[in-house]
Motif scaffolding. Structure first.
Motif, PDB file in Angstrom:
ATOM      1  N   ARG A   1       0.835  -1.199   0.000  1.00  0.00           N
ATOM      2  CA  ARG A   1       0.000   0.000   0.000  1.00  0.00           C
ATOM      3  C   ARG A   1       0.873   1.254   0.000  1.00  0.00           C
ATOM      4  N   ALA A   2       1.976   1.196   0.747  1.00  0.00           N
ATOM      5  CA  ALA A   2       2.860   2.365   0.811  1.00  0.00           C
ATOM      6  C   ALA A   2       3.452   2.648  -0.571  1.00  0.00           C
ATOM      7  N   SER A   3       3.892   1.606  -1.282  1.00  0.00           N
ATOM      8  CA  SER A   3       4.454   1.802  -2.625  1.00  0.00           C
ATOM      9  C   SER A   3       3.398   2.340  -3.572  1.00  0.00           C
ATOM     10  N   ALA A   4       2.215   1.741  -3.524  1.00  0.00           N
ATOM     11  CA  ALA A   4       1.144   2.158  -4.430  1.00  0.00           C
ATOM     12  C   ALA A   4       0.732   3.597  -4.128  1.00  0.00           C
ATOM     13  N   GLU A   5       0.702   3.924  -2.856  1.00  0.00           N
ATOM     14  CA  GLU A   5       0.298   5.281  -2.458  1.00  0.00           C
ATOM     15  C   GLU A   5       1.336   6.296  -2.934  1.00  0.00           C
ATOM     16  N   GLU A   6       2.604   5.922  -2.799  1.00  0.00           N
ATOM     17  CA  GLU A   6       3.665   6.820  -3.250  1.00  0.00           C
ATOM     18  C   GLU A   6       3.554   7.037  -4.767  1.00  0.00           C
ATOM     19  N   ALA A   7       3.332   5.937  -5.486  1.00  0.00           N
ATOM     20  CA  ALA A   7       3.209   6.054  -6.940  1.00  0.00           C
ATOM     21  C   ALA A   7       1.985   6.887  -7.300  1.00  0.00           C
ATOM     22  N   ARG A   8       0.897   6.651  -6.591  1.00  0.00           N
ATOM     23  CA  ARG A   8      -0.346   7.381  -6.882  1.00  0.00           C
ATOM     24  C   ARG A   8      -0.147   8.891  -6.673  1.00  0.00           C
ATOM     25  N   ALA A   9       0.470   9.239  -5.538  1.00  0.00           N
ATOM     26  CA  ALA A   9       0.682  10.660  -5.231  1.00  0.00           C
ATOM     27  C   ALA A   9       1.581  11.298  -6.289  1.00  0.00           C
ATOM     28  N   GLN A  10       2.606  10.559  -6.693  1.00  0.00           N
ATOM     29  CA  GLN A  10       3.548  11.062  -7.688  1.00  0.00           C
ATOM     30  C   GLN A  10       2.849  11.294  -9.028  1.00  0.00           C
ATOM     31  N   ILE A  11       2.003  10.344  -9.404  1.00  0.00           N
ATOM     32  CA  ILE A  11       1.280  10.469 -10.675  1.00  0.00           C
ATOM     33  C   ILE A  11       0.292  11.626 -10.608  1.00  0.00           C
ATOM     34  N   ALA A  12      -0.398  11.754  -9.475  1.00  0.00           N
ATOM     35  CA  ALA A  12      -1.361  12.852  -9.325  1.00  0.00           C
ATOM     36  C   ALA A  12      -0.637  14.182  -9.460  1.00  0.00           C
ATOM     37  N   HIS A  13       0.541  14.259  -8.855  1.00  0.00           N
ATOM     38  CA  HIS A  13       1.342  15.473  -8.917  1.00  0.00           C
ATOM     39  C   HIS A  13       1.741  15.761 -10.361  1.00  0.00           C
ATOM     40  N   ALA A  14       2.209  14.711 -11.062  1.00  0.00           N
ATOM     41  CA  ALA A  14       2.629  14.881 -12.459  1.00  0.00           C
ATOM     42  C   ALA A  14       1.462  15.374 -13.308  1.00  0.00           C
ATOM     43  N   LEU A  15       0.287  14.801 -13.082  1.00  0.00           N
ATOM     44  CA  LEU A  15      -0.878  15.202 -13.890  1.00  0.00           C
ATOM     45  C   LEU A  15      -1.276  16.647 -13.611  1.00  0.00           C
ATOM     46  N   ALA A  16      -1.190  17.021 -12.326  1.00  0.00           N
ATOM     47  CA  ALA A  16      -1.577  18.385 -11.960  1.00  0.00           C
ATOM     48  C   ALA A  16      -0.635  19.404 -12.604  1.00  0.00           C
ATOM     49  N   GLN A  17       0.635  19.008 -12.784  1.00  0.00           N
ATOM     50  CA  GLN A  17       1.641  19.930 -13.327  1.00  0.00           C
ATOM     51  C   GLN A  17       1.867  19.745 -14.827  1.00  0.00           C
TER      52      GLN A  17
END
Ligand code: GDP
Length: 428
Positions: free
Chosen positions: A368-384
């Protein structure tokens, strides 16, 4: 019977030394096993030879199936250990070597540990799927898609002079990355795997004296909670693990939820509320001899709330179901054991429905920690997305891919290995 498993470059040497020669690969062969030093026959058994890399660990492996008596095992093991370069394996070392040699990914190794530890049939099925790549394949597919998106973005860097390429490639990558974000978010929200692996958490709540401890005892069929007429005697949380038709469930008796009279009880109530907040299901026990159940659920729970009318033996006539309670309603007598089968049946159906389906679940906190980290990173990339230049955007996606790679062990996991393999016992 006992099985000795040898792995590593000396496995063949040891097998030859004891059995006289190497059997045909992957075929069991009857062999007399001799002490290489004295020539004495120690036992007769089956010898198997698995040359690497097509073996469980990826190294040369030998297996001796011998008689299980202590003296036989001691003699054969002693003889094996006289061969230079051989030593007893550490806990989980076979699996660790299999991972290091690329025979399995980290989620598969964890699945194997879970399979060995499985207590219920549902846990066994889920662990088996993991041990054979279910989650690992899903994560690698996600990672593959990220890497493709990254390549599209990087195409913009390589062809920076050609005007249409960058915009076009980035535009192609964006919906793919957005879809991935949705899938990761859904996977993180999906508790089904955790429900099977850790078991459903079922909280028993109700006013003091309603019969919560009696119910817990009746379900556990043993005395685990103190039953008393004195309100507020359940000072601590009492937990019982149950196997409900192949599904693991943990039943928690919460301290009587009422105004605390003593500090000890206040602490019990605080913990009860915290546990109830995590519960997959809350059973509200109502004492029918106090009159009909309250029209509205007396506690707010995120989980479904069932109404159990207890002490049906004392209630004159059954009360009508309470319409405003959305959940299941049952009447029972915890003290007399009436209605318990109906309750356990309903509970096991509830868990089975929730855990249904074959799904590559994020089982462990690590996943879950890995998936959450990836999810947050992707969300950040999409926002920017439209603000970042190609290089920075590609880097954002690379970080997300790395987070996923850590889940399967494809990337930088040295620090994790001890944690993962510590769970195993010797010989696995
Ligand atoms: P808790 O405070 O909710 O945990 O309640 P307990 O389990 O300690 O029960 C309180 C009292 O109710 C005890 O004296 C139990 O023996 C009694 N009791 C529990 N269940 C039943 C039942 O089904 N019928 C009757 N008659 N008494 C019950």
């Amino acid at each position: 019977m006992a099985v000795l498993r040898l792995s590593g470059p000396q496995a063949g040497v040891a097998l030859t030394a004891l059995a006289g020669r190497l059997p045909e690969p992957r075929r069991a062969q009857l062999a007399r096993l001799r002490d290489p030093a004295t020539g004495e026959v120690l036992d007769q058994g089956l010898a198997l030879w698995f040359p690497g890399p097509r073996s469980a660990t990826g190294e040369d492996m030998a297996e001796l199936q011998i008689h299980g008596g202590r003296a036989v095992v001691a003699a054969v093991l002693g003889a094996v250990l006289t061969v230079p370069g051989l030593r007893p394996a550490e806990a989980g070392e076979f699996t660790r070597r299999a991972f290091l040699n690329g025979r399995m990914d980290l989620t598969e190794a964890e699945g194997l540990a879970d399979l060995i530890a499985a207590e219920t049939q549902a846990q066994r099925r889920l662990a088996f799927a993991h041990a054979f790549g279910h989650l690992g394949q899903q994560v690698e597919a996600w990672r593959g898609r990220l890497i493709r998106a990254m390549a599209l973005v990087e195409a913009g860097i390589d062809f920076a002079d050609e005007d249409d390429v960058p915009a076009g490639a980035r535009a192609l990558a964006k919906p793919e990355v957005a879809a991935l974000l949705e899938e990761l978010t859904a996977a993180l929200a999906d508790r089904r795997g955790a429900l099977v692996r850790e078991g459903a958490l079922i909280a028993i709540a109700g006013l003091p004296n309603a019969g919560k401890s009696s119910l817990l005892n009746a379900l556990a069929r043993r005395e685990v909670a103190i039953v008393s007429d004195e309100p507020g005697t359940t000072r601590d949380l009492l937990e019982v693990a149950l196997d409900l038709d192949g599904h693991k469930a943990t039943l928690v008796d919460t301290a009587g939820l009422r105004e605390a009279e003593s500090r000890v009880e206040a602490e019990g109530i605080r913990r009860a509320r915290a546990r109830m907040a995590q519960a997959d299901l809350v059973l509200w026990v109502h004492d029918l001899s106090d009159g009909p159940a309250p029209a509205e659920p007396p506690v707010a729970a995120e989980a479904p709330l069932w109404l159990l009318g207890n002490k049906v033996d004392r209630a004159a006539g059954l009360p009508a179901p309470v319409r405003s309670w959305a959940g299941h309603q049952l009447t029972l007598s915890a003290a007399r054991g009436e209605g318990l089968e109906e309750l356990t049946g309903a509970l096991s159906r509830f868990i089975a429905e929730r855990a249904a389906g074959e799904h590559p679940a994020l089982l462990r906190a690590r996943h879950r920690a890995s998936a959450e980290e990836a999810r947050a990173q992707i969300a950040h990339a999409l926002a920017q997305w439209d603000r970042l230049d190609d290089e920075l955007l590609a880097e954002e996606l690379r970080l997300a891919a790395r987070a996923l790679g850590r889940m399967t062990g494809a990337i930088g996991v040295e620090d994790l290995l001890d944690v993962v393999f510590r769970e195993f016992c010797i010989g696995k």
